[in-house]
Design a protein around this motif. Sequence first.
Motif, short mmCIF file in Angstrom:
data_model
loop_
_atom_site.label_atom_id
_atom_site.label_comp_id
_atom_site.label_asym_id
_atom_site.label_seq_id
_atom_site.Cartn_x
_atom_site.Cartn_y
_atom_site.Cartn_z
N THR A 47 0.88 -1.31 0.12
CA THR A 47 0.14 -0.09 0.09
C THR A 47 0.95 1.38 0.04
O THR A 47 1.99 1.38 0.62
N ILE A 48 0.41 2.16 -0.39
CA ILE A 48 1.08 3.36 -0.84
C ILE A 48 0.34 4.67 0.03
O ILE A 48 -1.07 4.72 -0.64
N PRO A 49 0.64 5.46 0.64
CA PRO A 49 -0.04 6.46 1.33
C PRO A 49 -0.43 7.54 0.29
O PRO A 49 0.33 7.77 -0.66
N PRO A 50 -1.55 8.31 0.47
CA PRO A 50 -1.71 9.43 -0.28
C PRO A 50 -1.00 10.67 -0.21
O PRO A 50 -0.65 10.56 1.05
N LEU A 51 -0.74 11.34 -1.13
CA LEU A 51 0.19 12.51 -0.93
C LEU A 51 -0.60 13.53 0.22
O LEU A 51 -1.78 14.15 -0.11
N PRO A 52 0.12 13.98 1.31
CA PRO A 52 -0.71 15.10 2.02
C PRO A 52 -1.03 16.32 1.43
O PRO A 52 -0.43 16.76 0.29
N ALA A 53 -1.99 16.87 1.83
CA ALA A 53 -2.39 18.01 1.11
C ALA A 53 -1.43 19.21 1.13
O ALA A 53 -1.48 19.92 0.03
N SER A 54 -0.80 19.23 2.27
CA SER A 54 0.03 20.34 2.45
C SER A 54 1.10 20.43 3.67
O SER A 54 0.67 19.26 4.42
N GLY A 55 1.98 21.01 3.48
CA GLY A 55 2.95 21.00 4.66
C GLY A 55 4.20 20.14 4.29
O GLY A 55 4.32 19.58 3.07
N ASP A 56 5.26 19.99 5.23
CA ASP A 56 6.10 19.22 4.95
C ASP A 56 5.95 17.84 4.93
O ASP A 56 5.02 17.30 5.57
N ILE A 57 6.55 16.90 4.03
CA ILE A 57 6.23 15.71 3.79
C ILE A 57 7.75 14.53 4.04
O ILE A 57 8.49 15.14 4.05
N ASP A 58 7.25 13.45 4.74
CA ASP A 58 8.42 12.57 4.80
C ASP A 58 8.92 12.10 3.25
O ASP A 58 8.16 12.05 2.48
N ALA A 59 9.78 11.74 3.39
CA ALA A 59 10.55 11.08 1.99
C ALA A 59 9.80 9.68 1.97
O ALA A 59 9.52 8.87 2.82
N GLY A 60 9.61 9.37 0.65
CA GLY A 60 8.98 8.10 0.32
C GLY A 60 8.12 8.18 -0.99
O GLY A 60 8.14 9.06 -1.83
N LYS A 61 7.41 7.15 -1.09
CA LYS A 61 6.57 7.03 -2.40
C LYS A 61 5.05 7.59 -1.84
O LYS A 61 4.64 7.12 -0.83
N TYR A 62 4.45 8.16 -2.76
CA TYR A 62 2.75 8.76 -2.47
C TYR A 62 2.31 8.47 -3.94
O TYR A 62 2.65 8.33 -4.89
N VAL A 63 0.68 8.29 -3.69
CA VAL A 63 -0.03 8.24 -4.55
C VAL A 63 -0.94 9.48 -4.72
O VAL A 63 -1.34 10.02 -3.77
N VAL A 64 -1.06 10.00 -5.85
CA VAL A 64 -1.88 11.21 -6.22
C VAL A 64 -3.12 10.96 -6.99
O VAL A 64 -3.22 10.33 -8.04
N THR A 65 -4.23 11.51 -6.71
CA THR A 65 -5.49 11.08 -7.56
C THR A 65 -6.13 12.27 -8.05
O THR A 65 -7.38 12.60 -8.18
N SER A 66 -5.15 13.26 -8.68
CA SER A 66 -5.67 14.41 -9.52
C SER A 66 -6.32 14.17 -10.83
O SER A 66 -7.07 15.02 -11.19
N PHE A 67 -6.07 12.98 -11.35
CA PHE A 67 -6.49 12.81 -12.91
C PHE A 67 -7.37 11.69 -13.08
O PHE A 67 -7.70 11.09 -12.05
N ALA A 68 -7.74 11.22 -14.10
CA ALA A 68 -8.77 10.17 -14.41
C ALA A 68 -8.03 8.73 -13.95
O ALA A 68 -8.37 7.95 -13.45
N GLU A 69 -6.70 8.82 -13.81
CA GLU A 69 -5.96 7.87 -13.25
C GLU A 69 -5.11 8.23 -12.33
O GLU A 69 -4.27 9.24 -12.43
N ASN A 70 -4.82 7.28 -11.24
CA ASN A 70 -3.99 7.54 -10.00
C ASN A 70 -2.34 7.73 -10.61
O ASN A 70 -2.12 6.83 -11.38
N PHE A 71 -1.60 8.47 -10.12
CA PHE A 71 -0.19 8.12 -10.22
C PHE A 71 0.66 8.19 -8.80
O PHE A 71 0.31 8.75 -7.82
#
Length: 248
Positions: free
Chosen positions: A50-74
């Motif tokens: 499982t990959i966490p969603p990208l936080p909406a704002s602020g400092d983030i930890d290093a790692g892999k995130y999923v983004v749902t901004s488009f018709a397909e997630n990236f």
Amino acid sequence: MEAAMRVLLRLFISMTSVLAVCFGLSACTPAEAPSPAPSTEARTAPALPTIPPLPASGDIDAGKYVVTSFAENFEITVPDGWVSEDGDGLRKDDPDHPGDRAVFVGWWHSDHVPRDACAWQGALVEVDSSAKAFVDALTAQASTASTPPAEVVVGDYSGVEFDLSVEGDVDIKACDNGQFCVHSDYSNLCTRWYSSVAERETYRVVNLHGQRAMFWMVQFHESINPELTREARAVFDSIVFKLRQVTS
């Protein structure tokens, strides 16, 4: 003689009774125990990563995130020190230039492109949702310089990539509203503009079965540490479309 016949008759009756008892019990000898059923070991399929969603704002930890901004997630892979901005982009500042942006990787929706990036007010033209429409509009835009679009692959999807910058020595302060407008979400105001002729961008526009996904990487000024530029490029190149499980 008669007595002997009676003895034989009793023996015959006794043997017949024993046989009847044996047949009633199915057998007079112990039956073999049935073979035990083969045991089945319960096995659980390994859980999908499982990959966490990208936080909406602020400092983030290093790692892999999923983004749902488009018709397909990236997915996007981010090193230390990056900040999420409204879930539509990531930035990193240059410690040698406190309070000044250094690099940015963005992907918000835009569907208006002015014909001239300097004279843009009242001239933001709506483009359709295809990747080609946006690429054609941006590379034909007056007051900007672009490299020829090159074909790229982003996961299972194809797209094009090109660089964009200010053409010549445009006086941005003399542009409409003091903004060098590249593209926008709206028809009456600009949401992506340059504030300096030193800004440089790389665009990657992906075709998602006829729908557009757009990404860009920005270098805000020329004095940026080259390591930051290389890091931003690595973040930009890490973007890939994949179907994965998302944690809540």
